[in-house]
Motif scaffolding. Structure first.
Motif, PDB file in Angstrom:
ATOM      1  N   GLU A   1       0.830  -1.206   0.000  1.00 41.75           N
ATOM      2  CA  GLU A   1       0.000   0.000   0.000  1.00 41.75           C
ATOM      3  C   GLU A   1       0.864   1.256   0.000  1.00 41.75           C
ATOM      4  O   GLU A   1       0.568   2.234  -0.691  1.00 41.75           O
ATOM      5  CB  GLU A   1      -0.928   0.011   1.218  1.00 41.75           C
ATOM      6  N   ALA A   2       1.945   1.213   0.782  1.00 39.99           N
ATOM      7  CA  ALA A   2       2.848   2.362   0.815  1.00 39.99           C
ATOM      8  C   ALA A   2       3.449   2.593  -0.569  1.00 39.99           C
ATOM      9  O   ALA A   2       3.561   3.740  -1.033  1.00 39.99           O
ATOM     10  CB  ALA A   2       3.952   2.131   1.843  1.00 39.99           C
ATOM     11  N   GLN A   3       3.807   1.494  -1.236  1.00 41.81           N
ATOM     12  CA  GLN A   3       4.360   1.613  -2.579  1.00 41.81           C
ATOM     13  C   GLN A   3       3.316   2.180  -3.546  1.00 41.81           C
ATOM     14  O   GLN A   3       3.619   3.049  -4.368  1.00 41.81           O
ATOM     15  CB  GLN A   3       4.837   0.248  -3.073  1.00 41.81           C
TER      16      GLN A   3
ATOM     17  N   ASP B   1       3.595   5.587  -5.555  1.00 41.74           N
ATOM     18  CA  ASP B   1       3.524   5.597  -7.018  1.00 41.74           C
ATOM     19  C   ASP B   1       2.437   6.542  -7.509  1.00 41.74           C
ATOM     20  O   ASP B   1       2.647   7.321  -8.456  1.00 41.74           O
ATOM     21  CB  ASP B   1       3.270   4.181  -7.546  1.00 41.74           C
ATOM     22  N   ASN B   2       1.258   6.462  -6.883  1.00 40.91           N
ATOM     23  CA  ASN B   2       0.148   7.328  -7.292  1.00 40.91           C
ATOM     24  C   ASN B   2       0.479   8.798  -7.075  1.00 40.91           C
ATOM     25  O   ASN B   2       0.157   9.661  -7.907  1.00 40.91           O
ATOM     26  CB  ASN B   2      -1.123   6.959  -6.531  1.00 40.91           C
ATOM     27  N   TYR B   3       1.105   9.068  -5.933  1.00 39.34           N
ATOM     28  CA  TYR B   3       1.433  10.464  -5.619  1.00 39.34           C
ATOM     29  C   TYR B   3       2.460  11.003  -6.610  1.00 39.34           C
ATOM     30  O   TYR B   3       2.293  12.105  -7.160  1.00 39.34           O
ATOM     31  CB  TYR B   3       1.973  10.556  -4.198  1.00 39.34           C
ATOM     32  N   VAL B   4       3.496  10.215  -6.846  1.00 41.27           N
ATOM     33  CA  VAL B   4       4.535  10.651  -7.778  1.00 41.27           C
ATOM     34  C   VAL B   4       3.954  10.842  -9.173  1.00 41.27           C
ATOM     35  O   VAL B   4       4.254  11.821  -9.868  1.00 41.27           O
ATOM     36  CB  VAL B   4       5.686   9.620  -7.812  1.00 41.27           C
ATOM     37  N   LYS B   5       3.092   9.908  -9.582  1.00 38.49           N
ATOM     38  CA  LYS B   5       2.490   9.998 -10.914  1.00 38.49           C
ATOM     39  C   LYS B   5       1.608  11.243 -11.024  1.00 38.49           C
ATOM     40  O   LYS B   5       1.612  11.946 -12.046  1.00 38.49           O
ATOM     41  CB  LYS B   5       1.658   8.747 -11.196  1.00 38.49           C
ATOM     42  N   SER B   6       0.859  11.545  -9.957  1.00 40.88           N
ATOM     43  CA  SER B   6      -0.046  12.697  -9.984  1.00 40.88           C
ATOM     44  C   SER B   6       0.729  14.008 -10.079  1.00 40.88           C
ATOM     45  O   SER B   6       0.451  14.846 -10.929  1.00 40.88           O
ATOM     46  CB  SER B   6      -0.930  12.700  -8.731  1.00 40.88           C
ATOM     47  N   VAL B   7       1.694  14.178  -9.186  1.00 41.70           N
ATOM     48  CA  VAL B   7       2.427  15.444  -9.197  1.00 41.70           C
ATOM     49  C   VAL B   7       3.290  15.560 -10.448  1.00 41.70           C
ATOM     50  O   VAL B   7       3.500  16.664 -10.969  1.00 41.70           O
ATOM     51  CB  VAL B   7       3.285  15.602  -7.922  1.00 41.70           C
ATOM     52  N   SER B   8       3.770  14.427 -10.951  1.00 41.29           N
ATOM     53  CA  SER B   8       4.579  14.464 -12.170  1.00 41.29           C
ATOM     54  C   SER B   8       3.737  14.818 -13.384  1.00 41.29           C
ATOM     55  O   SER B   8       4.239  15.399 -14.345  1.00 41.29           O
ATOM     56  CB  SER B   8       5.263  13.108 -12.399  1.00 41.29           C
TER      57      SER B   8
ATOM     58  N   VAL C   1      -0.719  10.613   2.450  1.00 42.71           N
ATOM     59  CA  VAL C   1       0.316   9.831   1.773  1.00 42.71           C
ATOM     60  C   VAL C   1       1.585   9.797   2.619  1.00 42.71           C
ATOM     61  O   VAL C   1       2.217   8.739   2.787  1.00 42.71           O
ATOM     62  CB  VAL C   1       0.610  10.423   0.382  1.00 42.71           C
ATOM     63  N   MET C   2       1.975  10.943   3.183  1.00 41.75           N
ATOM     64  CA  MET C   2       3.182  10.994   4.008  1.00 41.75           C
ATOM     65  C   MET C   2       3.061  10.084   5.219  1.00 41.75           C
ATOM     66  O   MET C   2       4.025   9.409   5.609  1.00 41.75           O
ATOM     67  CB  MET C   2       3.449  12.436   4.452  1.00 41.75           C
ATOM     68  N   ALA C   3       1.865  10.059   5.825  1.00 43.20           N
ATOM     69  CA  ALA C   3       1.650   9.174   6.977  1.00 43.20           C
ATOM     70  C   ALA C   3       1.744   7.710   6.560  1.00 43.20           C
ATOM     71  O   ALA C   3       2.258   6.859   7.304  1.00 43.20           O
ATOM     72  CB  ALA C   3       0.292   9.460   7.606  1.00 43.20           C
ATOM     73  N   GLY C   4       1.257   7.399   5.344  1.00 44.75           N
ATOM     74  CA  GLY C   4       1.265   6.016   4.878  1.00 44.75           C
ATOM     75  C   GLY C   4       2.653   5.501   4.551  1.00 44.75           C
ATOM     76  O   GLY C   4       2.925   4.303   4.688  1.00 44.75           O
TER      77      GLY C   4
ATOM     78  N   GLY D   1       8.556   6.058   7.459  1.00 46.95           N
ATOM     79  CA  GLY D   1       9.370   4.955   7.954  1.00 46.95           C
ATOM     80  C   GLY D   1       9.633   3.862   6.944  1.00 46.95           C
ATOM     81  O   GLY D   1      10.284   2.868   7.259  1.00 46.95           O
ATOM     82  N   THR D   2       9.104   4.014   5.710  1.00 41.30           N
ATOM     83  CA  THR D   2       9.337   3.002   4.676  1.00 41.30           C
ATOM     84  C   THR D   2      10.369   3.527   3.679  1.00 41.30           C
ATOM     85  O   THR D   2      10.744   4.700   3.682  1.00 41.30           O
ATOM     86  CB  THR D   2       8.037   2.657   3.934  1.00 41.30           C
ATOM     87  N   LYS D   3      10.770   2.616   2.798  1.00 42.92           N
ATOM     88  CA  LYS D   3      11.756   3.004   1.792  1.00 42.92           C
ATOM     89  C   LYS D   3      11.168   3.940   0.736  1.00 42.92           C
ATOM     90  O   LYS D   3      11.914   4.483  -0.095  1.00 42.92           O
ATOM     91  CB  LYS D   3      12.320   1.759   1.117  1.00 42.92           C
ATOM     92  N   PHE D   4       9.838   4.116   0.770  1.00 40.97           N
ATOM     93  CA  PHE D   4       9.179   4.965  -0.223  1.00 40.97           C
ATOM     94  C   PHE D   4       9.064   6.418   0.236  1.00 40.97           C
ATOM     95  O   PHE D   4       8.631   7.273  -0.522  1.00 40.97           O
ATOM     96  CB  PHE D   4       7.787   4.417  -0.543  1.00 40.97           C
ATOM     97  N   GLU D   5       9.426   6.677   1.491  1.00 37.95           N
ATOM     98  CA  GLU D   5       9.287   8.032   2.020  1.00 37.95           C
ATOM     99  C   GLU D   5      10.155   9.014   1.237  1.00 37.95           C
ATOM    100  O   GLU D   5       9.713  10.116   0.891  1.00 37.95           O
ATOM    101  CB  GLU D   5       9.655   8.055   3.500  1.00 37.95           C
ATOM    102  N   GLU D   6      11.369   8.621   0.944  1.00 42.86           N
ATOM    103  CA  GLU D   6      12.280   9.495   0.205  1.00 42.86           C
ATOM    104  C   GLU D   6      11.760   9.774  -1.200  1.00 42.86           C
ATOM    105  O   GLU D   6      11.892  10.882  -1.730  1.00 42.86           O
ATOM    106  CB  GLU D   6      13.666   8.850   0.131  1.00 42.86           C
ATOM    107  N   GLN D   7      11.134   8.759  -1.787  1.00 41.05           N
ATOM    108  CA  GLN D   7      10.559   8.911  -3.129  1.00 41.05           C
ATOM    109  C   GLN D   7       9.469   9.977  -3.137  1.00 41.05           C
ATOM    110  O   GLN D   7       9.393  10.809  -4.052  1.00 41.05           O
ATOM    111  CB  GLN D   7       9.988   7.566  -3.590  1.00 41.05           C
ATOM    112  N   VAL D   8       8.610   9.963  -2.111  1.00 38.15           N
ATOM    113  CA  VAL D   8       7.533  10.946  -2.015  1.00 38.15           C
ATOM    114  C   VAL D   8       8.090  12.343  -1.741  1.00 38.15           C
ATOM    115  O   VAL D   8       7.625  13.343  -2.301  1.00 38.15           O
ATOM    116  CB  VAL D   8       6.524  10.541  -0.920  1.00 38.15           C
ATOM    117  N   LEU D   9       9.090  12.420  -0.885  1.00 38.05           N
ATOM    118  CA  LEU D   9       9.701  13.715  -0.588  1.00 38.05           C
ATOM    119  C   LEU D   9      10.312  14.324  -1.850  1.00 38.05           C
ATOM    120  O   LEU D   9      10.195  15.532  -2.097  1.00 38.05           O
ATOM    121  CB  LEU D   9      10.772  13.555   0.500  1.00 38.05           C
TER     122      LEU D   9
END
Length: 744
Positions: free
Chosen positions: A316-318, A322-329, A342-345, A348-356
């Motif tokens: 779910e975090a992934q 992915d959805n967030y990155v796709k939307s803003v991109s 999304v940040m809460a989800g 602490g995961t490896k996807f946090e840096e991707q969202v940031l």
């Protein structure tokens, strides 16, 4: 033969009196009496029969039926005199009585049939409401009896109808009571089920007090159900036991789940093993074993659920990332609430840096073209530390450019940079049948669009059209159905609006875009009329092989492939509008004139074929750039590029003194570079002779565009003359200084 003795023969009988006459008279008198008696004996019965017939007939005639069906029996006049009067009166009375009996029998039959139907209807309609049935039946009975005038008949019918209604009411009442009882059973049963569920929930959650309270409510409902359901009453004791056992099982299950979460699944299984050895009171051993078995299965599911939840959380975090990155991109604006979720989800995961990083890219996407260039330069200056974000920025920049080329206005609306303003590009005039001035309002909205396009041009670094791509496509689709006057009117709406004509040309209406961008109504009139003439078959089309060579010679490399086709088609349309109708011989001279007309003029400027501004010749355009001062360059949006050069004093090849001179590379490019026309009315860029690329504006990203018309050239020449006169009178320069020696 023997002879019989003669008896009394010869006896003497005295002669009697002659009474024959008298006897005849008496006989006649007796015959009269006999005849009279006979006549009376025959006539009386006949008169009686006729009277009876008349009496029956008069009785039938006395019976009348009105339109409403009401029957009336008028009195039959009694006969007093005559042999048949008594029989007539008796027959009338008998017939009247017979008719009444028959009518009454028919009435009873009709009422019986009608009442059966009506009461049946009431019984269906009010099957769930005995009181309403009784009220409806009473109203019907009262209405029926009120129409009966005969009290005896009314009493009989009242008895009949009352008994019929009562019978139906008894059936309804019985069915109603059964139905209500069943409903009550279902309602109480549902309440029991709901209560058991709530009690079990509380027990599993560890709320013993709440579960006990809920159990008391359930037991009370069970007692109520037993009072109305003999079937439930027979098993109430066992039912209560099962409910109590269920609460205990849920209590144990909840404890095991919590133990599994805190101490692990193994601890929960150990606790269950201990419980299995002690069968609680109220349980059959088989029942307890069944519960333990179910609990073991439940713990197994808990184990799977925990492991699956961990995997699902990662997945779910992934997905969120992915959805967030796709939307803003893609340029979509993600509101603060969704971003926080999304940040809460992904915390602490490896996807946090991707969202940031995506958030940084989102900020980048909403920056202007010049700001984006600075951000890329800043990332590039970081070296290896900035390589990842630089690649992301460059990838996003490519996406932005593609989106802008596809539909700049629509992309800007999607990004939230501008709010869409309603505009109809096909609204060419006001509707006189409405009080509103739709055309004026539409034009006011278009002015808002133009203001927005200026903002977007700064945002994206391109000349942005105020039209969305679907709107531009709508224009190109409608063009073939417009005549030359309507096309001129449509062109007048957009005039020299930035970006519109290039956008329309890209959508397949290049000739219209070229002619409209030129803005010369006379040229448009001839060219658009030429389109009409060809469409109507009044002018024969010319072959491309005939005119392509002339076009290439006249235009050189002024235009790219797409623009070249656009200008050539515009020239062909103008040609069709200028030749004589029916002409089928290619006229090279007229076609060359058409090229000059639709381009505004094409000549060699600084040795390169260049499209000229309307009303400006080659020397005028060259003078404009040759004599541009540094101040005029800045006013046009240019950015200085200064450097220091060492030279002999006076600028010669030799001299006694060496000096340092500050020069402006950008201005030198204006004075010496290639002058190139670009899409838009009278717009030009300068190709730097040193770099071979366009001279950029202040943002160092967007080519610097110069917009030049006849008045600009006239003004430039006036400035030159003023400077000549000023320098000629100057004591510094002295009289008669050559113009070429005057440096701007």
């Amino acid at each position: 033969m023997a002879q019989e003795r003669i008896g009394y023969y010869g006896k003497f009988t005295p002669t009697s009196l002659d009474t024959s006459a008298a006897d005849k008279m008496r006989a006649l008198a007796g015959l009269g009496e006999t005849v009279a008696s006979t006549a009376l004996a025959i006539g009386k019965p006949i008169a009686a029969r006729e009277g009876a017939k008349r009496g029956a007939q008069e009785a039938e005639e006395a019976r009348t039926v009105d339109e409403a069906g009401n029957i009336t029996y008028a009195p039959v006049k009694e006969r007093v005199f005559g042999y048949g009067s008594e029989a007539q009166n008796q027959a009338a009375a008998a017939k009247t009585a017979e008719l009444k009996r028959n009518d009454e029998a028919v009435y009873r039959s009709n009422v019986s049939a009608q009442s059966t139907q009506i009461l049946s209807t009431f019984a269906t309609e009010y099957k769930d409401d005995p009181v309403m049935f009784q009220q409806a039946a009473n109203n019907y009975i009262s209405g029926t009896l009120g129409a009966i005038k005969d009290p005896v008949l009314a009493a009989d019918m009242n008895d009949f109808l009352t008994r019929s209604a009562f019978s139906s009411q008894q059936r309804i009442q019985s069915a109603y009571e059964v139905k209500k009882t069943n409903e009550n059973i279902v309602t109480i049963g549902d309440n029991i089920d709901a209560g058991i569920r709530e009690a079990n929930r509380l027990a599993r959650a560890g709320d013993a007090e709440g579960a006990a309270t809920q159990l008391q409510i359930v037991n009370a409902d069970q007692d109520s159900l037993a009072a109305i359901s003999p079937k439930f009453a027979a098993q109430i004791t066992n039912s209560k036991r099962q409910v109590k056992n269920g609460l205990y099982e849920n209590k144990i299950t909840g404890e095991l789940d919590r133990l599994a979460e805190t101490d692990g699944i193994s601890a929960a299984f150990s606790r269950l093993d201990e419980l299995q050895k002690k069968v609680p009171k109220g349980y059959d051993p088989a029942e307890w074993d069944a519960f333990v078995s179910n609990a073991q299965t439940s713990l197994g599911r808990t184990k799977s659920r925990v492991e699956s939840a961990q995997a699902a959380a990662t997945k779910e975090a992934q997905q969120q990332a992915d959805n967030y990155v796709k939307s803003v991109s893609s340029g979509f604006v993600v509101d603060e609430g969704e971003t926080a979720a999304v940040m809460a989800g992904v915390a602490g995961t490896k996807f946090e840096e991707q969202v940031l990083q995506a958030q940084e890219i989102a900020k980048y996407s909403l920056s202007t073209a010049s700001e984006r260039a600075k951000l890329r330069s800043a990332a590039e200056s970081l070296g290896l530390d900035g390589i990842e974000i630089l690649e992301a920025m460059q990838k996003q920049e490519d996406f932005i450019n593609r989106a802008v080329q596809a539909d700049a206005y629509g992309f800007a609306v999607r990004q939230g940079i501008v709010e869409e303003v309603e505009f109809d590009p096909l609204l060419l005039q006001d509707d006189p049948n409405t009080p509103e001035d739709e055309y004026a309002q539409n034009q006011a909205n278009f002015q808002k669009r133009i203001q927005q396009s200026a903002v977007l041009s700064e945002q994206y670094g391109y000349a942005i059209s105020p039209l969305s791509t679907p709107e531009a496509r709508m224009l190109t689709d409608i063009l073939p159905s417009l005549d030359h006057k309507q096309k001129i009117s449509l062109a007048g709406i957009f005039k020299d609006t930035r970006g519109v004509w290039g956008q329309i040309a890209k959508e397949g209406a290049g000739s219209f875009a070229q002619l409209s961008a030129l803005g010369n109504e006379q040229v448009m009139n001839i060219a658009f009329k030429g389109q009409d003439e060809v469409a109507a078959g009044r002018v024969k089309p010319i072959k491309m092989d005939d005119y392509r060579k002339d076009f290439v010679e006249a235009t050189g490399n002024v235009y790219g492939a797409d623009d070249s086709d656009t200008v050539m088609q515009a020239a062909v349309d103008y040609y069709y509008g200028s030749v004589e109708l029916g002409s089928d011989v290619y006229d090279s001279g007229k076609f060359k004139e058409a090229i000059q007309a639709v381009t505004g003029g094409i000549e060699k400027v600084r040795g390169v074929i260049t499209q000229l501004p309307e009303g400006v010749d080659a020397s005028g355009l060259e003078d404009y750039f040759n004599n541009m001062t540094q101040e005029q360059f800045k006013q046009a949006g240019g950015a200085d590029s200064l450097y220091t050069e060492t030279q002999f004093e006076g600028g010669g090849l030799t001299g006694s003194k060496v000096v340092k001179v500050t020069r402006n590379k950008a201005l030198e490019a204006v004075h010496q570079g290639t002058i190139k026309a670009v899409p838009g009315k009278n717009k030009y860029i300068i190709i730097d002779p040193v770099t071979g690329s366009a001279l950029f504006g202040k943002d160092n990203v967007t080519p610097l565009e110069f917009t030049i018309d006849q008045s600009d050239v006239i003004g430039m020449r006036a400035d030159i003359n003023a400077r000549i006169n000023r320098y000629a009178r100057s004591p510094v320069s002295g009289a008669g200084v050559p113009v070429m020696d005057i440096q701007p």
